[in-house]
Design a protein around this motif. Structure first.
Motif, mmCIF file in Angstrom:
data_model
loop_
_atom_site.group_PDB
_atom_site.id
_atom_site.type_symbol
_atom_site.label_atom_id
_atom_site.label_comp_id
_atom_site.label_asym_id
_atom_site.label_seq_id
_atom_site.Cartn_x
_atom_site.Cartn_y
_atom_site.Cartn_z
ATOM 1 N N ILE A 265 64.527 -49.110 3.721
ATOM 2 C CA ILE A 265 65.316 -49.458 2.539
ATOM 3 C C ILE A 265 66.177 -48.256 2.153
ATOM 4 C CG2 ILE A 265 65.258 -50.293 0.173
ATOM 5 C CD1 ILE A 265 64.024 -52.235 2.182
ATOM 6 N N ASP A 266 67.467 -48.461 2.061
ATOM 7 C CA ASP A 266 68.383 -47.368 1.698
ATOM 8 C C ASP A 266 68.117 -46.870 0.280
ATOM 9 O OD1 ASP A 266 69.690 -47.407 4.138
ATOM 10 O OD2 ASP A 266 71.230 -48.812 3.461
ATOM 11 N N GLU A 267 68.313 -45.573 0.103
ATOM 12 C CA GLU A 267 68.243 -44.946 -1.221
ATOM 13 C C GLU A 267 69.583 -44.291 -1.526
ATOM 14 O OE1 GLU A 267 64.846 -42.558 -2.337
ATOM 15 O OE2 GLU A 267 63.808 -43.117 -0.491
ATOM 16 N N PRO A 268 69.827 -43.962 -2.797
ATOM 17 C CA PRO A 268 71.008 -43.156 -3.114
ATOM 18 C C PRO A 268 70.926 -41.837 -2.350
ATOM 19 C CG PRO A 268 70.005 -44.048 -5.100
ATOM 20 C CD PRO A 268 69.057 -44.333 -3.986
ATOM 21 N N LEU A 269 72.057 -41.261 -2.009
ATOM 22 C CA LEU A 269 72.080 -40.013 -1.257
ATOM 23 C C LEU A 269 71.250 -38.946 -1.980
ATOM 24 C CD1 LEU A 269 73.259 -38.586 1.229
ATOM 25 C CD2 LEU A 269 75.159 -37.835 -0.217
ATOM 26 N N GLY A 270 70.227 -38.433 -1.289
ATOM 27 C CA GLY A 270 69.381 -37.404 -1.886
ATOM 28 C C GLY A 270 68.105 -37.926 -2.501
ATOM 29 N N GLY A 271 67.975 -39.242 -2.650
ATOM 30 C CA GLY A 271 66.744 -39.798 -3.182
ATOM 31 C C GLY A 271 66.933 -40.708 -4.375
ATOM 32 N N ALA A 272 65.924 -41.522 -4.638
ATOM 33 C CA ALA A 272 65.979 -42.506 -5.716
ATOM 34 C C ALA A 272 66.151 -41.861 -7.086
ATOM 35 C CB ALA A 272 64.709 -43.355 -5.709
ATOM 36 N N GLN A 273 65.766 -40.578 -7.217
ATOM 37 C CA GLN A 273 65.872 -39.905 -8.512
ATOM 38 C C GLN A 273 67.316 -39.735 -8.965
ATOM 39 O OE1 GLN A 273 64.641 -38.560 -5.773
ATOM 40 N NE2 GLN A 273 65.653 -36.619 -5.320
#
Length: 318
Positions: A265-273
């Motif tokens: 599952i893709d996340e925002p670049l750098g992580g879900a945070q």
């Protein structure tokens, strides 16, 4: 926002951007061009760093203190006000390291279960850093059986460094509780979806991780043992944790290549945070898509496919 050691170049650029914006605000000077140039550098640096992560850096990102936890995902995915948390194993206690309950996602009834870490020092102690006791696994099994009774799909979220290793946990049957969950989950007569949203370590994760489909978020890890523990066993210290992380093949790409999971599952670049809402939506879309697919199968097919999925992981040809 906290920054990990390897993210420091990004932090330095972010500080420059904030200073640039502040100068423009206080002096009235047009600094849009300068700020825009820094923004471009930030984007380029993120691509450079997050596009070339080592396995150990992936492990570090999965533990980021700002990363959303199970209850955050549940609130972000479930219909507003629909989540009803259920407590207790009806035998010993309510384990706060394991959470679960009924909810609806776009009107679809689901049973959501997952390991939960804490934000504050007090909450971390209460939830034991997301390490469940036997009663946590027994609570999870109780909820799964309830879901089976009413033919409600089960969705589990894995984010744990492992089952709680304390003496009291062993006295109450930690190993038996995890084994019982695995035994029951391979036979559960309702669809099961599993998502690794942070750390997926050892039997602590597998105790709620036997799904028809297993997915990992982009910056997570899944393994039989944590890199630090592996290093302490092989080298008698934690100094080789980076080597262990590489050898364990624990990243989502490794897991997909070895056919342990079904997708990433893709996340925002750098992580879900960086953008939790985007991460929630990506997981939500996956859940809705997979539920429709699994609902079209008979109970016999669901159980057989789930069993075969995990049996095949043990096949080996010399």
């Amino acid at each position: 926002m906290e920054y990990l050691e390897f993210e420091q170049p990004i932090k330095e650029l972010m500080d420059q951007y904030q200073a640039c914006a502040l100068v423009g605000e206080e002096s009235g000077v047009d600094v849009k061009l300068a700020c825009s140039q820094i923004e471009t550098k930030i984007a380029e640096k993120k691509q450079e760093i997050y596009g070339n992560l080592t396995p150990w850096q992936t492990v570090q990102l999965s533990r980021h203190p700002d990363r959303p936890y199970t209850l955050d995902f549940i609130q972000g995915i479930a219909d507003k006000g629909s989540f009803l948390e259920l407590h207790g194993d009806r035998s010993f206690a309510d384990d706060k390291a394991m959470v679960g309950g009924l909810a609806t996602i776009d009107g679809n009834s689901v049973m959501l279960i997952g390991t939960q870490k804490g934000r504050t020092t007090k909450e971390r102690q209460q939830r034991r850093f997301g390490m469940p006791n036997p009663e946590g696994y027994r609570k999870a099994l109780r909820l799964m059986k309830l879901a089976e009774k009413f033919q409600i799909p089960v969705v589990t979220f894995l984010d744990t460094p492992g089952a709680y290793p304390g003496l009291e946990a062993e006295e109450r049957g930690q190993g038996e509780a995890i084994a019982r969950n695995i035994f029951e989950m391979v036979q559960l007569k309702t669809p099961i979806l599993t998502y690794v949203i942070g750390e997926g370590a050892s039997g602590g994760a597998l105790g709620i991780g036997v799904g028809n489909k297993v997915f990992m978020l982009q910056y997570t890890w899944y393994s039989v043992i944590a890199p630090e523990s592996c290093s302490s066993i092989l080298w008698r210290n934690w100094d080789h944790k980076e080597d262990a992380a590489g050898a364990l093949k624990l990243t989502p790409k490794d897991m997909l290549k070895n056919k342990i999971i079904d997708g990433i599952i893709d996340e925002p670049l750098g992580g879900a945070q960086y953008n939790p809402s985007e991460a929630y939506m990506n997981v939500k879309h996956s859940i809705l898509r997979e539920i429709q697919i699994l609902k079209s199968k008979s109970v016999k097919e669901l159980v057989h496919e789930r069993q075969e999925k995990f049996i095949q992981m043990g096949e080996w040809k010399g």
